[in-house]
Design a protein around this motif. Structure first.
Motif, PDB file in Angstrom:
ATOM      1  N   THR A   1      -5.751 -57.061 -71.344  1.00 43.49           N
ATOM      2  CA  THR A   1      -5.196 -57.712 -72.524  1.00 43.49           C
ATOM      3  C   THR A   1      -3.734 -57.307 -72.599  1.00 43.49           C
ATOM      4  O   THR A   1      -3.349 -56.220 -72.156  1.00 43.49           O
ATOM      5  CB  THR A   1      -5.926 -57.297 -73.822  1.00 43.49           C
ATOM      6  N   ALA A   2      -2.900 -58.205 -73.110  1.00 46.49           N
ATOM      7  CA  ALA A   2      -1.469 -57.924 -73.218  1.00 46.49           C
ATOM      8  C   ALA A   2      -1.057 -57.933 -74.679  1.00 46.49           C
ATOM      9  O   ALA A   2      -1.448 -58.815 -75.444  1.00 46.49           O
ATOM     10  CB  ALA A   2      -0.671 -58.965 -72.432  1.00 46.49           C
ATOM     11  N   GLY A   3      -0.288 -56.921 -75.043  1.00 47.17           N
ATOM     12  CA  GLY A   3       0.136 -56.762 -76.434  1.00 47.17           C
ATOM     13  C   GLY A   3       1.632 -56.876 -76.604  1.00 47.17           C
ATOM     14  O   GLY A   3       2.285 -57.675 -75.945  1.00 47.17           O
ATOM     15  N   ASN A   4       2.166 -56.022 -77.461  1.00 48.21           N
ATOM     16  CA  ASN A   4       3.563 -56.101 -77.888  1.00 48.21           C
ATOM     17  C   ASN A   4       4.573 -55.976 -76.748  1.00 48.21           C
ATOM     18  O   ASN A   4       4.328 -55.329 -75.731  1.00 48.21           O
ATOM     19  CB  ASN A   4       3.867 -54.987 -78.895  1.00 48.21           C
ATOM     20  N   GLU A   5       5.728 -56.564 -77.024  1.00 45.81           N
ATOM     21  CA  GLU A   5       6.864 -56.420 -76.133  1.00 45.81           C
ATOM     22  C   GLU A   5       7.440 -55.021 -76.337  1.00 45.81           C
ATOM     23  O   GLU A   5       7.405 -54.481 -77.440  1.00 45.81           O
ATOM     24  CB  GLU A   5       7.907 -57.489 -76.481  1.00 45.81           C
ATOM     25  N   ASP A   6       7.946 -54.421 -75.270  1.00 48.98           N
ATOM     26  CA  ASP A   6       8.560 -53.104 -75.354  1.00 48.98           C
ATOM     27  C   ASP A   6       9.831 -53.122 -74.528  1.00 48.98           C
ATOM     28  O   ASP A   6       9.814 -53.519 -73.369  1.00 48.98           O
ATOM     29  CB  ASP A   6       7.601 -52.036 -74.809  1.00 48.98           C
ATOM     30  N   ASP A   7      10.951 -52.750 -75.132  1.00 46.46           N
ATOM     31  CA  ASP A   7      12.196 -52.725 -74.352  1.00 46.46           C
ATOM     32  C   ASP A   7      12.886 -51.368 -74.431  1.00 46.46           C
ATOM     33  O   ASP A   7      14.100 -51.271 -74.342  1.00 46.46           O
ATOM     34  CB  ASP A   7      13.129 -53.870 -74.752  1.00 46.46           C
ATOM     35  N   THR A   8      12.096 -50.297 -74.592  1.00 45.80           N
ATOM     36  CA  THR A   8      12.690 -48.966 -74.654  1.00 45.80           C
ATOM     37  C   THR A   8      13.387 -48.609 -73.343  1.00 45.80           C
ATOM     38  O   THR A   8      14.448 -48.008 -73.351  1.00 45.80           O
ATOM     39  CB  THR A   8      11.624 -47.891 -74.980  1.00 45.80           C
ATOM     40  N   ARG A   9      12.772 -48.957 -72.212  1.00 42.76           N
ATOM     41  CA  ARG A   9      13.396 -48.723 -70.899  1.00 42.76           C
ATOM     42  C   ARG A   9      13.261 -49.988 -70.066  1.00 42.76           C
ATOM     43  O   ARG A   9      12.517 -50.040 -69.104  1.00 42.76           O
ATOM     44  CB  ARG A   9      12.721 -47.555 -70.194  1.00 42.76           C
ATOM     45  N   GLY A  10      13.945 -51.033 -70.459  1.00 38.14           N
ATOM     46  CA  GLY A  10      13.836 -52.315 -69.778  1.00 38.14           C
ATOM     47  C   GLY A  10      12.734 -53.156 -70.401  1.00 38.14           C
ATOM     48  O   GLY A  10      11.752 -52.627 -70.905  1.00 38.14           O
ATOM     49  N   LYS A  11      12.937 -54.462 -70.383  1.00 36.35           N
ATOM     50  CA  LYS A  11      11.971 -55.374 -71.005  1.00 36.35           C
ATOM     51  C   LYS A  11      10.613 -55.310 -70.326  1.00 36.35           C
ATOM     52  O   LYS A  11      10.516 -55.199 -69.122  1.00 36.35           O
ATOM     53  CB  LYS A  11      12.488 -56.815 -70.948  1.00 36.35           C
TER      54      LYS A  11
ATOM     55  N   GLY B   1      -9.763 -48.960 -70.026  1.00 33.60           N
ATOM     56  CA  GLY B   1      -8.952 -48.817 -71.231  1.00 33.60           C
ATOM     57  C   GLY B   1      -7.563 -48.248 -70.985  1.00 33.60           C
ATOM     58  O   GLY B   1      -6.832 -47.971 -71.935  1.00 33.60           O
ATOM     59  N   GLN B   2      -7.181 -48.048 -69.720  1.00 40.55           N
ATOM     60  CA  GLN B   2      -5.855 -47.520 -69.417  1.00 40.55           C
ATOM     61  C   GLN B   2      -4.783 -48.456 -69.957  1.00 40.55           C
ATOM     62  O   GLN B   2      -4.882 -49.679 -69.819  1.00 40.55           O
ATOM     63  CB  GLN B   2      -5.684 -47.358 -67.905  1.00 40.55           C
ATOM     64  N   ILE B   3      -3.739 -47.890 -70.570  1.00 44.39           N
ATOM     65  CA  ILE B   3      -2.634 -48.683 -71.102  1.00 44.39           C
ATOM     66  C   ILE B   3      -1.420 -48.440 -70.214  1.00 44.39           C
ATOM     67  O   ILE B   3      -1.108 -47.300 -69.861  1.00 44.39           O
ATOM     68  CB  ILE B   3      -2.323 -48.313 -72.562  1.00 44.39           C
ATOM     69  N   ALA B   4      -0.754 -49.517 -69.866  1.00 44.58           N
ATOM     70  CA  ALA B   4       0.430 -49.421 -69.019  1.00 44.58           C
ATOM     71  C   ALA B   4       1.492 -50.372 -69.546  1.00 44.58           C
ATOM     72  O   ALA B   4       1.206 -51.283 -70.322  1.00 44.58           O
ATOM     73  CB  ALA B   4       0.072 -49.781 -67.583  1.00 44.58           C
ATOM     74  N   LYS B   5       2.720 -50.124 -69.120  1.00 46.49           N
ATOM     75  CA  LYS B   5       3.799 -51.057 -69.414  1.00 46.49           C
ATOM     76  C   LYS B   5       4.072 -51.833 -68.133  1.00 46.49           C
ATOM     77  O   LYS B   5       4.123 -51.246 -67.045  1.00 46.49           O
ATOM     78  CB  LYS B   5       5.056 -50.316 -69.856  1.00 46.49           C
TER      79      LYS B   5
END
Length: 176
Positions: free
Chosen positions: A24-34, A44-48
């Motif tokens: 599943t894909a959630g929020n956008e994150d641009d802390t270190r690149g989009k 259940g592993q979460i990755a960017k």
């Protein structure tokens, strides 16, 4: 958190006997690149992941649909039957020497081989830009300029079987 409780995308790929994989894909994150957060379904592993995931996977079913207008194989068309609203019907066919001929051809017109071959190859490869409607009722055909159509085409393969047929119209808005 991370928007994974209300994902914008939920992907499951069925691998047959090997089971399935997905995320599943959630929020956008641009802390270190989009990029976006994804959660792997298996553990259940979460990755960017990179931002291109949005353009690669966030598509409607039209993106995956075969949009080929005809089921003909390039180079395997033996005949094209053409009916234009403004003239008599005619056919382009490949003779025993593989040359394109016109039928009927009362004026004995010589067919430009390269032009005929390219036009037929273009037809076999043609894919519409978008899908406007599926399974349109006959009473709606005038809305699309298809009652009667400006041109009707039939493509016949080397095996003598019809591999495609289409009607071409001019819609009320002037669109083809």
């Amino acid at each position: 958190g991370k928007g994974l409780d209300k994902p914008w995308l939920d992907v499951v790929v069925d691998l047959g006997k090997a089971g399935s994989v997905g995320f599943t894909a959630g929020n956008e994150d641009d802390t270190r690149g989009k990029g976006y957060y994804i959660k792997r379904k298996s553990d259940g592993q979460i990755a960017k992941v990179p931002a291109w995931i949005k353009t690669r996977f966030d598509r409607d079913e039209f993106a995956f649909r075969d949009r080929s207008l005809f089921d003909c194989v390039r180079g395997q068309v033996a005949r094209v039957n053409v009916q234009r609203a403004d003239s008599e019907p005619f056919s382009l066919f490949r003779d025993s020497q593989g040359r394109w001929q016109l039928e009927p051809n009362p004026k004995n017109v010589r067919v430009r081989q390269g032009v005929a071959a390219k036009a037929i190859d273009d037809l076999t490869a043609f894919k519409p830009q978008s899908l406007v409607a599926d399974d349109v009722a006959d009473d709606r055909l005038p809305d699309y300029g298809l009652a009667p159509p400006a041109i009707e085409l039939e493509l016949v393969g080397n095996d003598g079987k019809l591999c495609g047929a289409a009607a071409v119209g001019v819609g009320r808005s002037g669109e083809h």
